[in-house]
Write a protein that holds these residues in place. Structure first.
Motif, PDB file in Angstrom:
ATOM      1  N   GLY A  85       1.143  -1.215  -0.142  1.00 47.74           N
ATOM      2  CA  GLY A  85       0.157  -0.024   0.447  1.00 47.74           C
ATOM      3  C   GLY A  85       0.605   1.417   0.026  1.00 47.74           C
ATOM      4  N   ARG A  86       0.350   2.387  -0.130  1.00 48.62           N
ATOM      5  CA  ARG A  86       1.046   3.359  -0.242  1.00 48.62           C
ATOM      6  C   ARG A  86       0.927   4.285   1.363  1.00 48.62           C
ATOM      7  N   GLN A  87       2.042   4.941   1.515  1.00 49.46           N
ATOM      8  CA  GLN A  87       2.659   5.479   2.881  1.00 49.46           C
ATOM      9  C   GLN A  87       2.036   5.544   3.803  1.00 49.46           C
ATOM     10  N   PRO A  88       0.637   5.599   3.660  1.00 44.03           N
ATOM     11  CA  PRO A  88      -0.364   6.111   5.277  1.00 44.03           C
ATOM     12  C   PRO A  88      -0.377   4.411   5.833  1.00 44.03           C
ATOM     13  N   LEU A  89      -0.589   3.364   5.376  1.00 44.48           N
ATOM     14  CA  LEU A  89      -0.057   2.145   5.884  1.00 44.48           C
ATOM     15  C   LEU A  89       0.384   2.388   6.750  1.00 44.48           C
ATOM     16  N   GLU A  90       1.467   3.005   6.633  1.00 48.52           N
ATOM     17  CA  GLU A  90       2.816   2.219   7.904  1.00 48.52           C
ATOM     18  C   GLU A  90       2.235   3.122   9.165  1.00 48.52           C
ATOM     19  N   CYS A  91       1.199   3.539   9.306  1.00 47.71           N
ATOM     20  CA  CYS A  91       0.344   4.946  10.445  1.00 47.71           C
ATOM     21  C   CYS A  91      -0.930   3.922  10.960  1.00 47.71           C
ATOM     22  N   GLN A  92      -1.509   2.691   9.860  1.00 44.52           N
ATOM     23  CA  GLN A  92      -2.398   1.996  10.258  1.00 44.52           C
ATOM     24  C   GLN A  92      -2.092   0.911  11.163  1.00 44.52           C
ATOM     25  N   PRO A  93      -2.980   0.652  12.268  1.00 47.56           N
ATOM     26  CA  PRO A  93      -2.649  -0.466  13.244  1.00 47.56           C
ATOM     27  C   PRO A  93      -2.903  -1.991  12.587  1.00 47.56           C
ATOM     28  N   PHE A  94      -3.229  -2.651  12.097  1.00 54.11           N
ATOM     29  CA  PHE A  94      -3.110  -3.829  11.165  1.00 54.11           C
ATOM     30  C   PHE A  94      -1.846  -4.586  10.851  1.00 54.11           C
ATOM     31  N   PHE A  95      -1.843  -5.455  10.731  1.00 51.86           N
ATOM     32  CA  PHE A  95      -0.735  -6.153  10.191  1.00 51.86           C
ATOM     33  C   PHE A  95       0.369  -6.562  11.108  1.00 51.86           C
ATOM     34  N   LEU A  96       0.028  -5.920  11.898  1.00 55.34           N
ATOM     35  CA  LEU A  96       1.699  -5.523  13.051  1.00 55.34           C
ATOM     36  C   LEU A  96       2.168  -6.780  13.830  1.00 55.34           C
ATOM     37  N   ARG A  97       1.742  -8.401  13.452  1.00 54.59           N
ATOM     38  CA  ARG A  97       2.269  -9.570  14.605  1.00 54.59           C
ATOM     39  C   ARG A  97       3.437  -9.446  14.216  1.00 54.59           C
ATOM     40  N   PRO A  98       4.263 -10.482  15.624  1.00 52.07           N
ATOM     41  CA  PRO A  98       5.581 -10.343  15.816  1.00 52.07           C
ATOM     42  C   PRO A  98       6.021 -10.383  14.868  1.00 52.07           C
ATOM     43  N   ARG A  99       5.717 -11.064  13.413  1.00 51.12           N
ATOM     44  CA  ARG A  99       6.214 -11.708  12.122  1.00 51.12           C
ATOM     45  C   ARG A  99       6.333 -10.123  10.989  1.00 51.12           C
ATOM     46  N   TYR A 100       5.656  -9.370  11.758  1.00 49.78           N
ATOM     47  CA  TYR A 100       6.026  -8.380  10.595  1.00 49.78           C
ATOM     48  C   TYR A 100       6.839  -7.823  10.182  1.00 49.78           C
ATOM     49  N   HIS A 101       7.347  -6.867   9.171  1.00 50.48           N
ATOM     50  CA  HIS A 101       8.726  -6.416   9.059  1.00 50.48           C
ATOM     51  C   HIS A 101       7.946  -5.374   7.302  1.00 50.48           C
ATOM     52  N   TRP A 102       8.039  -3.980   7.900  1.00 56.45           N
ATOM     53  CA  TRP A 102       7.741  -2.479   7.284  1.00 56.45           C
ATOM     54  C   TRP A 102       8.870  -2.240   6.277  1.00 56.45           C
ATOM     55  N   LEU A 103       8.836  -2.134   4.855  1.00 61.51           N
ATOM     56  CA  LEU A 103       9.391  -2.297   4.220  1.00 61.51           C
ATOM     57  C   LEU A 103       8.886  -1.727   2.970  1.00 61.51           C
ATOM     58  N   PRO A 104       9.379   0.061   3.670  1.00 63.32           N
ATOM     59  CA  PRO A 104       8.657   0.773   2.192  1.00 63.32           C
ATOM     60  C   PRO A 104      10.120   1.129   1.298  1.00 63.32           C
ATOM     61  N   PHE A 105       8.927   1.139  -0.312  1.00 63.03           N
ATOM     62  CA  PHE A 105       9.161   1.680  -1.093  1.00 63.03           C
ATOM     63  C   PHE A 105       9.702   2.701  -1.681  1.00 63.03           C
ATOM     64  N   GLU A 106      10.791   2.575  -2.296  1.00 56.53           N
ATOM     65  CA  GLU A 106      11.568   3.674  -2.618  1.00 56.53           C
ATOM     66  C   GLU A 106      11.138   4.010  -4.239  1.00 56.53           C
ATOM     67  N   PRO A 107      11.056   5.703  -4.649  1.00 54.85           N
ATOM     68  CA  PRO A 107      10.745   5.766  -5.126  1.00 54.85           C
ATOM     69  C   PRO A 107      11.463   5.828  -6.737  1.00 54.85           C
ATOM     70  N   PHE A 108      11.694   5.519  -8.345  1.00 56.45           N
ATOM     71  CA  PHE A 108      12.711   5.368  -8.699  1.00 56.45           C
ATOM     72  C   PHE A 108      13.686   5.959  -8.766  1.00 56.45           C
ATOM     73  N   LYS A 109      15.076   5.667  -9.273  1.00 56.55           N
ATOM     74  CA  LYS A 109      16.059   5.953  -9.168  1.00 56.55           C
ATOM     75  C   LYS A 109      16.331   6.415 -10.978  1.00 56.55           C
ATOM     76  N   THR A 110      17.131   6.884 -10.666  1.00 59.84           N
ATOM     77  CA  THR A 110      17.542   6.745 -12.384  1.00 59.84           C
ATOM     78  C   THR A 110      17.959   6.469 -13.283  1.00 59.84           C
ATOM     79  N   GLN A 111      18.567   5.099 -12.488  1.00 61.61           N
ATOM     80  CA  GLN A 111      19.188   3.962 -13.548  1.00 61.61           C
ATOM     81  C   GLN A 111      17.883   3.333 -13.741  1.00 61.61           C
ATOM     82  N   GLN A 112      16.731   3.337 -12.751  1.00 58.10           N
ATOM     83  CA  GLN A 112      15.690   2.190 -13.163  1.00 58.10           C
ATOM     84  C   GLN A 112      14.670   2.448 -14.124  1.00 58.10           C
ATOM     85  N   ILE A 113      14.682   4.124 -14.284  1.00 58.56           N
ATOM     86  CA  ILE A 113      13.921   4.998 -15.171  1.00 58.56           C
ATOM     87  C   ILE A 113      14.514   4.865 -16.437  1.00 58.56           C
TER      88      ILE A 113
END
Length: 372
Positions: A85-113
């Protein structure tokens, strides 16, 4: 290994207006049975369940999924939930079980474009300029560039992207992107769309912004007499769009940064006077707050500088850094505490927007008055 993917918009549609305990739609029933069946199979058969664009799903549905499905399937060790999901998902209190791991997506860099347009690697920086690295936007712009080439039967070069006709097509494609339900599907009130557009030039906002800026820029849509007694109600409606986050310090953040920049870019292109007026208002207002609110002084100084710099860039000032240094020196004359200046220096050094906008030595010159 089995993978199952469900879109947040489907989950949103499944909830409708009925109470959660009355939901008996085929999608939810089939989804439940399928997951429980897969997770109960003996043997080592990993199951990956992907929930995409989850920020658009109803909160009750997401909570129900966590309680009824996730909690019952993850203990086996063979079921993995991937929630996108988009960034605001980080603030939502769901899926926060012990094995939860937040991995934010980074914007595309020049090389990816560049990998999207291997035949035109030199255009990647320009695409980045308009898309701010938002993957959906870079894809959209690349498609537009290739379409222009096909129509004109000639290769598009860097100067072509600055031509008004081509720039118009690029901006129009971004507007089409923002009209997709993937981004604004939760907006039930056209006023909210206008309000988010007005807020897009701001990196953060507070209650005062809602009660001062929006009525000034949206006088017909924003009835201050009706809402001034409860400005937090308006913010609550914005937060419900999943495009605004609201933290415990009563500060709001408009969208994720690439999306915010795109909306602000369109505002600047379509309504330049409005865009400039908002920058001017914000620069003056944050400076006033910096003087009157000591506890937030440093944050407000940084925001005042950010908006003043944007004004200098609009004016195409030949040396915005020097102008910004003069403004900063005026701001800190009343600050006598050395520790405060050190903290301000650290804030400026760590500010990505300043680093991206200014030239390579600009940040060093800007913080020079703070080296005491």
């Amino acid at each position: 290994m089995t993978a199952l993917s469900v879109n947040g918009k489907q989950l949103l549609k499944s909830s409708g207006k009925k109470k959660l305990e009355q939901i008996e739609f085929d999608l939810i029933n089939a989804f439940t049975e399928y997951i429980l069946l897969l997770s109960s199979k003996p043997g080592n058969h990993p199951v990956i369940i992907i929930l995409d664009t989850i920020e658009q799903a109803d909160r009750e549905v997401v909570g129900w999924l966590q309680e009824k499905l996730q909690a019952q399937t993850t203990d086996s060790g063979y079921v993995l939930w991937l929630v996108a999901g988009r960034q605001p998902l980080e603030c939502q209190p769901f899926f926060l079980r012990p094995r939860y791991h937040w991995l934010p997506f980074e914007p595309f860099k020049t090389q990816q474009i560049q990998s999207q347009i291997p035949e035109h690697p030199e255009l990647a920086t320009a695409v980045q300029k308009y898309s701010f690295g938002l993957p959906a936007a870079t894809t959209k712009l690349v498609d537009v560039i290739l379409k222009i080439e096909k129509e004109q039967q000639k290769s598009v070069e860097l100067p072509d992207l600055e031509k008004e006709q081509v720039k118009e097509q690029l901006i129009l494609s971004l507007e089409d992107l923002l009209n997709l339900k993937h981004y604004f599907g939760r907006l039930e009130d056209h006023y909210l769309s206008q309000a988010l557009e007005i807020l897009s030039p701001l990196r953060l906002f507070n209650v005062a912004v809602v009660t001062e800026l929006l009525p000034a820029k949206l006088p017909d849509a924003y009835k201050l007499t009706d809402l001034s007694s409860d400005p937090l109600y308006e913010i609550q409606k914005m937060v419900q769009t999943r495009l605004v986050s609201w933290d415990r310090s009563r500060r709001g953040y408009v969208f994720e940064e690439p999306l915010r920049h795109i909306v602000a870019l369109i505002l600047r292109y379509r309504k330049p006077d409005t865009y400039e007026a908002i920058q001017e208002w914000a620069a003056d207002r944050y400076l006033e707050w910096a003087k009157n609110v000591p506890s937030k002084r440093l944050d407000y100084i940084v925001e005042a500088l950010y908006h003043r710099l944007n004004l200098l860039l609009i004016e195409e000032d030949a040396d915005p850094v020097s102008k910004l240094i003069n403004i900063l020196e005026g701001m800190i004359r009343s600050m006598q505490v050395k520790d405060e200046l050190i903290e301000l220096k650290e804030q400026l050094e760590g500010d990505r927007d300043f680093i991206n906008i200014l030239k390579s030595d600009g940040m060093e010159r800007l913080i020079a008055p703070l080296k005491m």
